[in-house]
Design an enzyme around this catalytic site. Structure first.
Site, mmCIF file in Angstrom:
data_model
loop_
_atom_site.group_PDB
_atom_site.id
_atom_site.type_symbol
_atom_site.label_atom_id
_atom_site.label_comp_id
_atom_site.label_asym_id
_atom_site.label_seq_id
_atom_site.Cartn_x
_atom_site.Cartn_y
_atom_site.Cartn_z
ATOM 1 N N ASN A 1 0.878 -1.177 0.000
ATOM 2 C CA ASN A 1 0.000 0.000 0.000
ATOM 3 C C ASN A 1 0.913 1.224 0.000
ATOM 4 O OD1 ASN A 1 -1.759 2.074 0.504
ATOM 5 N ND2 ASN A 1 -2.357 1.382 2.559
ATOM 6 N N LYS B 1 0.069 4.235 -0.203
ATOM 7 C CA LYS B 1 -0.558 5.418 0.430
ATOM 8 C C LYS B 1 -0.336 6.636 -0.471
ATOM 9 C CE LYS B 1 -0.039 3.135 4.819
ATOM 10 N NZ LYS B 1 0.090 3.206 6.264
ATOM 11 N N HIS C 1 -9.346 1.221 5.044
ATOM 12 C CA HIS C 1 -8.065 1.368 5.748
ATOM 13 C C HIS C 1 -8.283 2.304 6.944
ATOM 14 C CE1 HIS C 1 -3.941 2.462 6.641
ATOM 15 N NE2 HIS C 1 -3.576 1.376 5.976
ATOM 16 N N GLU D 1 -6.640 4.662 8.016
ATOM 17 C CA GLU D 1 -6.403 6.082 7.703
ATOM 18 C C GLU D 1 -7.631 6.705 7.048
ATOM 19 O OE1 GLU D 1 -2.705 5.414 5.646
ATOM 20 O OE2 GLU D 1 -1.765 4.911 7.568
ATOM 21 N N GLU E 1 -4.920 -4.752 10.707
ATOM 22 C CA GLU E 1 -3.867 -3.760 10.885
ATOM 23 C C GLU E 1 -4.112 -2.990 12.194
ATOM 24 O OE1 GLU E 1 -2.002 -2.563 6.859
ATOM 25 O OE2 GLU E 1 -3.800 -1.369 7.108
ATOM 26 N N GLY F 1 3.018 2.411 10.648
ATOM 27 C CA GLY F 1 3.969 3.508 10.446
ATOM 28 C C GLY F 1 4.718 3.911 11.712
ATOM 29 N N SER G 1 3.953 -2.048 10.213
ATOM 30 C CA SER G 1 5.408 -2.090 10.379
ATOM 31 C C SER G 1 6.021 -3.432 10.000
ATOM 32 C CB SER G 1 5.798 -1.682 11.803
ATOM 33 O OG SER G 1 5.356 -0.356 12.071
#
Ligand code: 13P
Length: 255
Positions: free
Chosen positions: A13, A15, A99, A101, A169, A175, A214
């Site tokens: 991904n 992003k 996701h 985010e 996730e 991240g 990560s």
């Protein structure tokens, strides 16, 4: 990794990263895959701006491409949005949906995620449905409750008999360089498999359940060895061909 019939998947991904020069990375990954067994699928989801070019670059290789989001409608007055049909029209085959985010930055609820998942099916795309708890939820002992609720609300009943992927996730591992322990990952993945089995009998052992957060070349082997972990959804480490290929290699050798 798994004992059933699941075909593993290593998905990148990107992003909101990558300009047109990033297609060199795609060419490198596509070529690099030739040196490994094809026992797992490999996918990159670039930003929408690059999807056409990336899909063109990956053509003829084993590398698949996908988008990072789609609208639930096929077309219409939705300025700035992209439909699942538009993604399929480019030759891409997957779409990441829900996701964390997007859930956080765009207020996407599980209901919206389910509608987008329907759209993916309608367009013939394979949705990668994302779930995961925040640090606050984990510390309150609510992880299983939260992911169970997200799973129930985000996967529509129409998923029965269709190909889809679930990505676990944990938000606190994305991240941050903080990786979930194999015990934490195993507990959630076992639960996801169990819930899928109850809801979609006979199908749960064909649905890849990915871990994301990560994942890097140096921790991939350990994470991918956990039972019911059928691959990874990789952010940062998917931006470098060498790192992404190393994770793919760890996946095929964990099989
Ligand atoms: P990182 O691998 O950068 O932690 O990102 C994980 C992720 O959010 C993939 O969707």
């Amino acid at each position: 990794m798994e004992s059933g019939m699941v075909r593993p998947l290593i998905a990148g991904n990107w992003k909101m990263n990558g300009l047109s020069s990033a297609c060199e990375t795609i060419a490198e990954v596509a070529k690099g895959l030739e040196q490994y067994s094809d026992a797992a699928d490999c996918l990159i989801c670039p930003p929408a701006t690059l999807l056409s070019k990336v899909t063109e670059t990956a053509k003829g290789s084993r590398l698949k491409t996908g988008a990072q989001d789609c609208h639930s409608a096929a077309s219409g007055a939705h300025t700035g949005d992209v439909s699942a049909e538009m993604i399929a029209d480019l030759g891409a085959s997957y779409v990441i949906i829900g996701h964390s985010e997007r859930r956080a930055d765009h207020g996407e609820t599980s209901e919206i995620v389910a509608a987008k998942t329907e759209a993916a099916f309608r367009a013939g795309l394979t949705p990668i449905i994302c779930i995961g708890e925040t640090l606050e939820e984990r510390e309150a002992g609510r992880t299983i409750e939260v992911v169970s609720e997200q799973l129930a609300g985000s996967i529509p009943a129409s998923a029965f008999g269709k190909a889809f992927v679930v990505a676990y996730e944990p938000v606190w591992a994305i991240g941050t360089g903080k990786v979930a322990s194999t015990g934490q990952v195993g507990e959630v993945h076992d639960k996801v498999r169990e819930i899928l089995g109850e809801r979609f009998p006979g199908q749960a052992d064909q649905t890849p359940i990915l871990y994301g957060g990560s994942m890097k070349p140096d921790n991939a082997a350990e994470l991918l060895a956990v039972e019911n972990v059928d691959g990874g959804l990789i952010g940062g480490a998917s931006l470098k061909a060498e790192d992404f290929l190393a994770i793919y290699a760890a996946c095929v050798s964990a099989k």
